[in-house]
Design a protein around this motif. Structure first.
Motif, PDB file in Angstrom:
ATOM      1  N   ILE A   1      51.174  38.735  46.133  1.00 11.51           N
ATOM      2  CA  ILE A   1      49.978  37.903  46.190  1.00 11.51           C
ATOM      3  C   ILE A   1      50.111  36.942  47.371  1.00 11.51           C
ATOM      4  N   LEU A   2      49.177  37.041  48.304  1.00 13.34           N
ATOM      5  CA  LEU A   2      49.226  36.208  49.497  1.00 13.34           C
ATOM      6  C   LEU A   2      48.581  34.854  49.217  1.00 13.34           C
ATOM      7  N   ALA A   3      49.355  33.795  49.442  1.00  9.68           N
ATOM      8  CA  ALA A   3      48.861  32.437  49.188  1.00  9.68           C
ATOM      9  C   ALA A   3      49.453  31.462  50.193  1.00  9.68           C
ATOM     10  N   ALA A   4      49.537  31.906  51.446  1.00  5.21           N
ATOM     11  CA  ALA A   4      50.193  31.086  52.467  1.00  5.21           C
ATOM     12  C   ALA A   4      49.216  30.280  53.304  1.00  5.21           C
ATOM     13  N   GLY A   5      47.927  30.588  53.206  1.00  8.08           N
ATOM     14  CA  GLY A   5      46.948  29.910  54.056  1.00  8.08           C
ATOM     15  C   GLY A   5      46.856  28.424  53.773  1.00  8.08           C
ATOM     16  N   LYS A   6      46.506  27.656  54.771  1.00  9.49           N
ATOM     17  CA  LYS A   6      46.420  26.202  54.630  1.00  9.49           C
ATOM     18  C   LYS A   6      45.199  25.763  53.846  1.00  9.49           C
ATOM     19  N   GLY A   7      44.139  26.562  53.899  1.00  9.76           N
ATOM     20  CA  GLY A   7      42.932  26.175  53.181  1.00  9.76           C
ATOM     21  C   GLY A   7      42.309  24.903  53.715  1.00  9.76           C
ATOM     22  N   THR A   8      42.291  24.752  55.022  1.00  5.69           N
ATOM     23  CA  THR A   8      41.828  23.497  55.624  1.00  5.69           C
ATOM     24  C   THR A   8      40.363  23.204  55.306  1.00  5.69           C
ATOM     25  N   ARG A   9      39.562  24.237  55.097  1.00  2.43           N
ATOM     26  CA  ARG A   9      38.145  24.008  54.820  1.00  2.43           C
ATOM     27  C   ARG A   9      37.902  23.406  53.447  1.00  2.43           C
ATOM     28  N   MET A  10      38.908  23.440  52.571  1.00  2.76           N
ATOM     29  CA  MET A  10      38.773  22.785  51.271  1.00  2.76           C
ATOM     30  C   MET A  10      38.846  21.269  51.410  1.00  2.76           C
ATOM     31  N   LYS A  11      39.478  20.808  52.510  1.00  2.00           N
ATOM     32  CA  LYS A  11      39.657  19.362  52.736  1.00  2.00           C
ATOM     33  C   LYS A  11      40.236  18.700  51.480  1.00  2.00           C
ATOM     34  N   SER A  12      41.418  19.170  51.101  1.00  4.66           N
ATOM     35  CA  SER A  12      42.017  18.727  49.848  1.00  4.66           C
ATOM     36  C   SER A  12      43.529  18.647  49.997  1.00  4.66           C
ATOM     37  N   ASP A  13      44.135  17.707  49.266  1.00  2.91           N
ATOM     38  CA  ASP A  13      45.594  17.649  49.189  1.00  2.91           C
ATOM     39  C   ASP A  13      46.137  18.698  48.234  1.00  2.91           C
ATOM     40  N   ARG A  14      45.278  19.263  47.410  1.00  6.44           N
ATOM     41  CA  ARG A  14      45.673  20.335  46.496  1.00  6.44           C
ATOM     42  C   ARG A  14      45.580  21.672  47.218  1.00  6.44           C
ATOM     43  N   HIS A  15      46.576  22.516  47.019  1.00  2.22           N
ATOM     44  CA  HIS A  15      46.544  23.832  47.662  1.00  2.22           C
ATOM     45  C   HIS A  15      45.306  24.606  47.217  1.00  2.22           C
ATOM     46  N   LYS A  16      44.748  25.348  48.151  1.00  2.00           N
ATOM     47  CA  LYS A  16      43.495  26.047  47.881  1.00  2.00           C
ATOM     48  C   LYS A  16      43.563  26.912  46.628  1.00  2.00           C
ATOM     49  N   VAL A  17      44.623  27.705  46.472  1.00  2.00           N
ATOM     50  CA  VAL A  17      44.664  28.649  45.357  1.00  2.00           C
ATOM     51  C   VAL A  17      44.890  27.974  44.012  1.00  2.00           C
ATOM     52  N   LEU A  18      45.144  26.665  44.019  1.00  2.00           N
ATOM     53  CA  LEU A  18      45.359  25.933  42.772  1.00  2.00           C
ATOM     54  C   LEU A  18      44.123  25.180  42.325  1.00  2.00           C
ATOM     55  N   HIS A  19      43.046  25.271  43.080  1.00  2.00           N
ATOM     56  CA  HIS A  19      41.793  24.680  42.628  1.00  2.00           C
ATOM     57  C   HIS A  19      41.284  25.475  41.431  1.00  2.00           C
ATOM     58  N   PRO A  20      40.781  24.768  40.405  1.00  2.00           N
ATOM     59  CA  PRO A  20      40.435  25.458  39.158  1.00  2.00           C
ATOM     60  C   PRO A  20      39.117  26.202  39.219  1.00  2.00           C
ATOM     61  N   LEU A  21      39.099  27.319  38.565  1.00  2.98           N
ATOM     62  CA  LEU A  21      37.900  28.109  38.315  1.00  2.98           C
ATOM     63  C   LEU A  21      37.846  28.351  36.816  1.00  2.98           C
ATOM     64  N   ALA A  22      36.776  27.915  36.164  1.00  5.01           N
ATOM     65  CA  ALA A  22      36.648  28.042  34.709  1.00  5.01           C
ATOM     66  C   ALA A  22      37.852  27.437  33.994  1.00  5.01           C
ATOM     67  N   GLY A  23      38.324  26.292  34.510  1.00  2.85           N
ATOM     68  CA  GLY A  23      39.379  25.554  33.841  1.00  2.85           C
ATOM     69  C   GLY A  23      40.785  26.055  34.081  1.00  2.85           C
ATOM     70  N   ARG A  24      40.972  26.991  35.020  1.00  7.66           N
ATOM     71  CA  ARG A  24      42.305  27.515  35.304  1.00  7.66           C
ATOM     72  C   ARG A  24      42.442  27.729  36.805  1.00  7.66           C
ATOM     73  N   PRO A  25      43.591  27.370  37.410  1.00  7.68           N
ATOM     74  CA  PRO A  25      43.771  27.585  38.844  1.00  7.68           C
ATOM     75  C   PRO A  25      43.498  29.036  39.239  1.00  7.68           C
ATOM     76  N   MET A  26      42.878  29.196  40.390  1.00  7.76           N
ATOM     77  CA  MET A  26      42.525  30.547  40.836  1.00  7.76           C
ATOM     78  C   MET A  26      43.724  31.488  40.817  1.00  7.76           C
ATOM     79  N   LEU A  27      44.857  31.011  41.290  1.00  8.40           N
ATOM     80  CA  LEU A  27      46.040  31.866  41.363  1.00  8.40           C
ATOM     81  C   LEU A  27      46.467  32.342  39.980  1.00  8.40           C
ATOM     82  N   LEU A  28      46.312  31.479  38.977  1.00  8.18           N
ATOM     83  CA  LEU A  28      46.725  31.871  37.622  1.00  8.18           C
ATOM     84  C   LEU A  28      45.754  32.865  37.002  1.00  8.18           C
ATOM     85  N   HIS A  29      44.484  32.843  37.416  1.00  7.75           N
ATOM     86  CA  HIS A  29      43.574  33.915  37.006  1.00  7.75           C
ATOM     87  C   HIS A  29      44.143  35.268  37.437  1.00  7.75           C
TER      88      HIS A  29
END
Length: 451
Positions: A10-38
């Protein structure tokens, strides 16, 4: 499904700069769970022998999120393209012999069924070197194109930046997801170069390298919704809306009534029974189950709660983690329940806080009652027996027990246990002074007039 061992990268190395967040992009929640954990949950249903998450910027956050799940990590110190990223997982897969799925942490909704189809296609009679997951978006935009025949045999794949006008006219796009045998994947990656417009090592190049060896690859298709990626908060919100729309439709198809579907928000693990009615503006956080025949009234928020059969919640109720409402119980407007159980037919209809408490069957909790469960250092429990009646505006200072059938008079501050079937009155006797109010008003009016 093949019996060969399976691994997932699972590739999760990108900076996700467009999220403008201190939280890593893949850890932002979707339906109450981080995207990566989905994605990890979907992969997990295939029981992979190894799962490797390739990290980069923000690696500490990602590593902390996946470590409880027994997942390996590999570092891509420099972001030099998808092919380079996959190659970083080689050491973590040392000694592994089997099939490999390549997935993306910011493409969270790929289903287990689609992953299974990719592996099955890899082991079809024509034994493709790789299997690519394709899709046809409404706007192909800058996606890489897949040029294939009617059978799905790939002629070539090309990144949009390097594509000709005719190639850009193709609507079949590359999602980036791929399946390959481990021995083929890493051998081909050693031959990938960065001789392209972006100067990057592209993962899709392994398809053309295999073709040079006389081995064809295949593409299978899925819907665009399943491979929607997230690069910004706007795209995350759009994907959340898409997920919610599907989940609402499923709830109604399974026998629940949603009075205003677009205003109800579910979590990834919400369980809704049959003949449940959900009124407008209800939010389900993670960990909620609602049994058959329950009603969730408008503007209620539930998280970590179990709602029993025929229960009524709200309007304007809040159920926090550990709330358990047994069959036929009722929680009304502006009632908050946390780590507390209401027995069958118990009710707290108005303006009440029940924290760290057990309320017996048939008990009645009057308006304005609170359990004082916290002394600034520790939490304590309140026990309320079956059939007890707690009068309005009472404060139950835990730890305290109200016996079965006991009555607590309105306005009480209860600091000691109340025996079963006893009456507890904790307030001074009422007194009345005849004519005092009239004299008071006259005195104060005279003072005001004199100024």
């Amino acid at each position: 499904m093949t019996t060969r061992p399976l691994a997932a990268i699972i590739l999760a190395a990108g900076k996700g700069t467009r999220m403008k967040s201190d939280r890593h992009k893949v850890l932002h929640p979707l339906a109450g769970r981080p995207m990566l954990l989905h994605l990890l949950a979907s992969v997990g249903e295939l029981s992979p022998e190894r799962t490797v998450v390739v990290t980069g910027a923000g690696r500490e956050q990602v590593e902390a999120a996946v470590s409880p799940h027994g997942v390996l990590t590999a570092l891509q110190a420099e972001q030099l393209g998808t092919g380079h990223a996959v190659a970083q997982a080689r050491e973590a897969l040392d000694g592994f012999s089997g099939d490999v799925l390549v997935l993306y942490g910011d493409v969270p909704l790929v289903t287990t069924d689609t992953m299974r189809r990719m592996i099955e296609r890899l082991h079809a009679d024509d034994a493709p070197a790789t299997v690519v997951l394709g899709f046809r978006p409404a706007d192909p935009g800058a996606y890489g194109r897949v040029i294939a025949d009617a059978s799905g045999r790939i002629d070539r794949m090309v990144e949009w930046k390097d594509a000709t006008p005719d190639e850009r006219a193709e609507t079949l796009c590359n999602s980036g997801l791929m399946a390959a045998r481990a021995e083929d994947l890493f051998a081909l990656l050693t031959r990938v170069t960065n001789d392209n417009a972006a100067g990057e090592f592209y993962l899709p190049d392994v398809v053309m390298l295999a073709a040079k060896d006389g081995r064809a690859s295949a593409v299978i298709e899925t819907g665009a919704d399943e491979v929607t990626g997230v690069n910004s908060r706007g795209e995350l919100a759009a994907l959340e809306g898409q997920w919610q729309q599907v989940r609402r439709a499923r709830a109604m198809a399974d026998g629940a009534t949603l009075v205003a579907p677009d205003t109800v928000w579910f979590s990834h693990d919400t369980v809704i029974g049959r003949d449940v009615t959900i009124e407008p503006n209800v939010v389900f956080g993670p960990g909620v189950s609602v049994a058959d025949g329950a009603t969730i009234h408008a503007f209620s928020h539930l998280e970590g709660a179990r709602v029993g059969e025929g229960v009524s919640v709200g309007p304007y109720a809040r159920l926090r983690p550990g709330a358990v409402l047994e069959r036929g119980s009722r929680v009304g407007n502006f009632v908050e329940v946390k780590n507390a159980t209401l027995g069958e037919r118990a009710k707290a209809n108005h303006l009440t806080y029940l924290g760290d408490a057990s309320v017996g069957p048939g008990a009645n909790i009057g308006a304005g009652t609170i359990t004082c469960n916290y002394d600034g250092f520790f939490k304590y429990r309140t026990q309320i027996g079956a059939g007890a009646f707690v009068g309005s505006n009472s404060a139950l200072v835990a730890p305290v027990t109200i016996g079965a059938g006991a009555i607590v008079g309105a306005g009480a501050v209860v600091t000691q246990d109340v025996e079963a079937d006893a009456l507890a009155l904790v307030r001074p006797p009422q007194t009345a002074r005849a004519g005092w109010a009239a004299r008071f008003r006259a005195t104060m009016a005279a003072r005001k007039a004199a100024k």
